[in-house]
Design an enzyme around this catalytic site. Structure first.
Site, PDB file in Angstrom:
ATOM      1  CG  LEU A 118      21.692 -28.846  -0.714  1.00 11.66           C
ATOM      2  CD1 LEU A 118      21.486 -29.156   0.761  1.00 11.66           C
ATOM      3  CD2 LEU A 118      20.686 -29.605  -1.561  1.00 11.66           C
TER       4      LEU A 118
ATOM      5  CG  ASN B 171      11.661 -37.820   0.560  1.00  8.42           C
ATOM      6  OD1 ASN B 171      12.023 -36.755   1.043  1.00  8.42           O
ATOM      7  ND2 ASN B 171      11.917 -38.163  -0.689  1.00  8.42           N
TER       8      ASN B 171
ATOM      9  CB  SER C  43      11.391 -39.729   8.646  1.00  7.78           C
ATOM     10  OG  SER C  43      12.160 -40.901   8.761  1.00  7.78           O
TER      11      SER C  43
ATOM     12  CD  GLU D 248      -1.369  -2.336   2.090  1.00  3.17           C
ATOM     13  OE1 GLU D 248      -2.176  -2.976   2.775  1.00  3.17           O
ATOM     14  OE2 GLU D 248      -0.145  -2.605   2.037  1.00  3.17           O
TER      15      GLU D 248
END
Length: 385
Positions: A205, A308, A310, A53
């Site tokens: 990563l 995955n 878990s 805004e």
């Protein structure tokens, strides 16, 4: 097209320019219209920066008295890193505010709207609400639960393999699919893998986008790297410990980790968090709560089949994005996306809902949500949003 819908669609498109920069804040866009003409536009550009805004007001080409504001999220009514937007809307003489969705924060929801109404401003709420909720699913989960929104990402062959029996996995999917994954990494606050993935693949990563992909006008941001490593087995020469990045690496260990190894990791710049154990491993539920307290609002789970499983079993997964490549490699010893103990009966399978299918050339991407009702027998599914 309805006028309110037309301008709200533009506000939504503006809000998307903040993807990857506003976490843990929401994506918000705002437009100011006067006499049928747009006189100001803005969006929330980054966490701690001005809200949509205020940016719209700052970009106005003429006075705003009597104008209408379209904003995707209810204007804030409290002092945070910036002053309340509701007060500025009143001060600027806006006569009508069209809101996409209420603020999901239970502490403030509806207060901004009430302040506007109490000051004689007409308020319409709920325009394209479902679309805006989907866009802000990370924020909604985080602000209402204080735990990160968790996306489980997998990439597999047509026969459900993520690597050959020798462990080779480069590459299962095509360039377009892999580039899209990097836009996902840019979108989230963190990326999580298990220690086996680090030892086997030695990943970086980080975010690596093709030059022709532009996000906002800024450099794509790396996610925080989180390694789930019960005993701190991570090799000290791992890429995640030596990469040049604007994001840190967190190693989640337990009391089973060797204190000397922890000190060596800290010396390399890694942040160590000690998590209680569950079934001899890092308790993922507690880990997610700890990450939430660190203002990490989202996790992209890219760790192998054991982690995955878990994550699914502990109920921390909200969304699944699965890439399927038109390849078959076979092999009873080839790795699959979800391993672990597995379910004994089909009736106990994890169910998904709200399924969407996309194509990246010949690769297929399936996007869906974990069905919290999990009523596979009677097919009574509920929407994630």
């Amino acid at each position: 097209m309805n006028t309110d819908i037309y301008y709200m669609k533009r506000a939504i498109e503006l809000s998307k320019q903040g993807i990857g920069y506003t976490n843990p804040n929401p994506l918000v866009g705002a437009i100011i219209v006067k006499n049928g003409k747009v006189i100001g536009e803005g969006y929330h550009k980054a966490y701690g920066d001005w809200h949509a805004e205020i940016n719209a007001f700052n970009n106005c080409s003429e006075k705003t008295h009597g104008a209408t504001m379209y904003v995707t999220l209810e204007p804030c009514s409290h002092y945070g890193k910036t002053p309340p937007c509701a007060e500025e809307i009143i001060r600027k003489g806006i006569s009508k505010v069209v809101v996409g969705m209420k603020d999901p924060n239970p502490l403030v929801s509806g207060k901004g709207i009430n302040i506007l109404k109490e000051n004689g401003i007409e308020v319409i709420c709920g325009i394209l609400e479902d679309e805006i909720k989907k866009l802000n699913e990370i924020f909604i989960k985080y602000i209402t639960t204080k735990t990160p929104f968790c996306i489980l990402k997998t990439a597999m062959t047509l026969d459900g393999k993520i690597a050959t029996y020798t462990g080779d996995s480069k590459w299962i999917t095509n360039d377009k699919s892999r580039n899209y994954v990097h836009t996902l990494r840019h979108r989230v606050s963190s990326i999580m893998v298990g220690i086996e993935t680090v030892i086997r693949d030695n990943p970086s990563l980080n975010v690596r986008l093709q030059n022709d992909i532009k996000i906002n006008s800024f450099k794509a941001s790396d996610p925080i790297r989180i390694i789930v490593d019960t005993r701190a087995r991570i090799p000290l020469d791992s890429n995640v410990l030596h990469i040049e990045s604007n994001a840190k690496t967190i190693i989640a260990v337990t009391e089973k980790a060797d204190i000397n190894k922890i000190k060596a990791l800290q010396k390399l710049g890694a942040e160590i968090i000690i998590v209680p154990t569950k079934n001899g491993r890092v308790d993922l539920t507690i880990l997610m709560k700890m990450l939430g307290k660190m203002k990490i609002d989202s996790v992209l789970l890219e760790g192998g089949g054991t982690l995955n499983w878990s994550a699914l079993n502990e109920g921390i997964v909200d969304k699944v994005i699965s890439f399927i490549a038109p390849k078959i490699i076979g092999g009873k010893d080839s790795k699959t996306p979800v391993e672990g103990a597995g379910k004994e009966f089909v009736k106990d399978a994890f169910c998904v809902t709200d399924i969407n299918i996309s194509n990246f050339d010949n690769d297929i991407m399936i996007e869906c949500y974990l069905d919290t009702v999990n009523s596979i027998n009677n097919n009574q599914y509920t929407s994630h949003i």
